[in-house]
Design a protein around this motif. Structure first.
Motif, PDB file in Angstrom:
ATOM      1  N   ASN A  54      22.226  11.532  -3.078  1.00  0.00           N
ATOM      2  CA  ASN A  54      21.235  10.575  -2.598  1.00  0.00           C
ATOM      3  C   ASN A  54      20.246  10.181  -3.711  1.00  0.00           C
ATOM      4  N   SER A  55      20.095  11.059  -4.704  1.00  0.00           N
ATOM      5  CA  SER A  55      19.152  10.733  -5.787  1.00  0.00           C
ATOM      6  C   SER A  55      19.794   9.831  -6.841  1.00  0.00           C
ATOM      7  N   PHE A  56      21.106   9.569  -6.702  1.00  0.00           N
ATOM      8  CA  PHE A  56      21.794   8.773  -7.732  1.00  0.00           C
ATOM      9  C   PHE A  56      21.244   7.343  -7.880  1.00  0.00           C
ATOM     10  N   GLN A  87      14.551  15.997 -18.453  1.00  0.00           N
ATOM     11  CA  GLN A  87      15.966  16.225 -18.190  1.00  0.00           C
ATOM     12  C   GLN A  87      16.610  14.924 -17.754  1.00  0.00           C
ATOM     13  N   VAL A  88      17.939  14.923 -17.782  1.00  0.00           N
ATOM     14  CA  VAL A  88      18.694  13.725 -17.423  1.00  0.00           C
ATOM     15  C   VAL A  88      19.296  13.918 -16.040  1.00  0.00           C
ATOM     16  N   TRP A  89      19.159  12.889 -15.221  1.00  0.00           N
ATOM     17  CA  TRP A  89      19.852  12.852 -13.923  1.00  0.00           C
ATOM     18  C   TRP A  89      20.713  11.591 -13.926  1.00  0.00           C
ATOM     19  N   SER A 119      14.746  17.039 -24.812  1.00  0.00           N
ATOM     20  CA  SER A 119      15.509  17.068 -23.560  1.00  0.00           C
ATOM     21  C   SER A 119      16.274  18.379 -23.436  1.00  0.00           C
ATOM     22  N   GLY A 120      16.456  18.818 -22.180  1.00  0.00           N
ATOM     23  CA  GLY A 120      17.264  20.006 -21.869  1.00  0.00           C
ATOM     24  C   GLY A 120      18.256  19.575 -20.806  1.00  0.00           C
ATOM     25  N   THR A 121      19.509  19.306 -21.212  1.00  0.00           N
ATOM     26  CA  THR A 121      20.481  18.702 -20.301  1.00  0.00           C
ATOM     27  C   THR A 121      21.803  19.464 -20.331  1.00  0.00           C
ATOM     28  N   ARG A 122      22.757  19.001 -19.496  1.00  0.00           N
ATOM     29  CA  ARG A 122      24.089  19.614 -19.554  1.00  0.00           C
ATOM     30  C   ARG A 122      24.704  19.241 -20.904  1.00  0.00           C
ATOM     31  N   ASN A 123      24.919  17.995 -21.158  1.00  0.00           N
ATOM     32  CA  ASN A 123      25.365  17.553 -22.493  1.00  0.00           C
ATOM     33  C   ASN A 123      25.348  16.035 -22.645  1.00  0.00           C
TER      34      ASN A 123
END
Ligand SMILES: Cc1cc2nc3c(=O)[nH]c(=O)nc-3n(C[C@H](O)[C@H](O)[C@H](O)COP(=O)(O)O)c2cc1C
Length: 298
Positions: A54-56, A87-89, A119-123
């Motif tokens: 839903n946050s997309f 962070q990135v969403w 930033s601290g993200t998955r990649n």
């Protein structure tokens, strides 16, 4: 004279605060003020499937939501440097971060000031950083440096481990066999070296030449495969969001379809693309090296 540092961050798990603390180690002689971005209506942690997808649309469309106001004593401060942690969403800055960058309080804090983004993200952060660059410019800030910390596990492994983390709220070795999710403890501790570089440039009054030194010390790792997925993902997400936004009555159903699409894209399509990408890499290596130089700069 002691330098004044403003540290802005948002974090659900605490990872970005840990990164901020590590980068700040060399700033012991400075006055450091923290501002944690707080939503009026918080996002859940752990996430559920519904809340996550839903946050997309709002994340990707960078639609701001209401934030708690910045305390007056922070708003009125005078800062020599802002360390901006995000962070990135969904390949975009997270909704709290977008909301801050678009808010009057955020713009007041950033306007006319040198900013280092962390930033601290998955990649997958590269195109999100381009979006942050644009928002910082609109806020009147001067971006002088960028540090991107990522999960260094293989792409699909990091998807499995981050899903377990975000949906359980517990940072653990999934099934006892997967690596820990997120940015590794070693990389979080190692971020202190970026703090030293930033502090030295701040003290020497040479923030203009900060980013090349950060990049030379590994602050902005860029993989050609992840960059190409990020670029293609942005184009495809744009189409999805247009479809979802045009049909509010079917939003729930369309988000379910999007969920299925993301799983198939990750686990069926991306391994094929990965093989094809590596086979054809020699043909466009030169253009990638040019792009890498651009994305490692500010
Ligand atoms: C809704 C959502 C979407 C995310 N999308 C991405 C993404 O597109 N790229 C990526 O590298 N990480 C993505 N992540 C991971 C985050 O960037 C971040 O590393 C993680 O949520 C931990 O951040 P925290 O400090 O807020 O706990 C996503 C996380 C969430 C919750």
């Amino acid at each position: 004279m002691k330098k004044n540092i403003l540290v802005v961050y948002y974090t659900q798990s605490g990872q970005l605060k840990a990164i901020a603390d590590s980068i700040l180690q060399p700033f012991r002689d400075c006055n450091v003020v923290f501002h944690e971005i707080k939503m009026e209506e918080e996002f859940p942690f752990p996430w559920t499937g519904d809340s996550f997808f839903n946050s997309f649309p709002d994340s990707f469309q960078q639609r701001p939501q209401r934030l708690k106001p910045v305390p007056a004593e922070i708003l009125e401060g005078n800062y020599d440097l802002v360390l901006f942690h995000y962070q990135v969403w969904f390949l975009s800055p997270s909704i709290p971060v977008t909301s801050f960058l678009k808010s009057a309080d955020g713009q007041k804090l950033l306007s006319g000031r040198p900013v280092v983004t962390v930033s601290g993200t998955r990649n997958m952060w590269i195109l999100a950083q381009e979006k942050v660059k644009k928002l910082l410019k609109e806020a009147g800030a001067h971006l002088v440096g960028n540090v991107a910390l990522v999960d260094r596990a293989a792409n699909l492994v990091s998807v499995v481990t981050i899903v377990d983390w975000l949906f359980s709220g517990v940072k653990r070795k999934y099934l006892g066999i997967f690596p820990m999710p997120g940015v590794s403890e070693e990389d979080i501790r190692g971020a202190e070296r970026f703090g030293r570089i930033i502090r030295d440039h701040l003290e020497a009054g040479s923030l203009g030449s900060l980013q090349p030194e950060l990049a030379a010390n590994g602050a902005v790792p860029i993989s050609s495969f992840l960059l190409s997925v990020d670029q293609k993902g942005n184009a495809i997400f744009k189409k999805w969001v247009q479809i979802i936004d045009k049909r509010p009555a079917q939003r729930k159903f369309l988000l379910k379809l999007f969920n299925i699409y993301v799983v198939l894209a990750l686990y069926v399509v991306s391994p094929i693309v990965f093989v094809f990408h590596n086979l054809t890499y020699p043909f466009w290596r030169k253009s990638f090296l040019r792009e890498r130089e651009y994305f490692q700069s500010v």
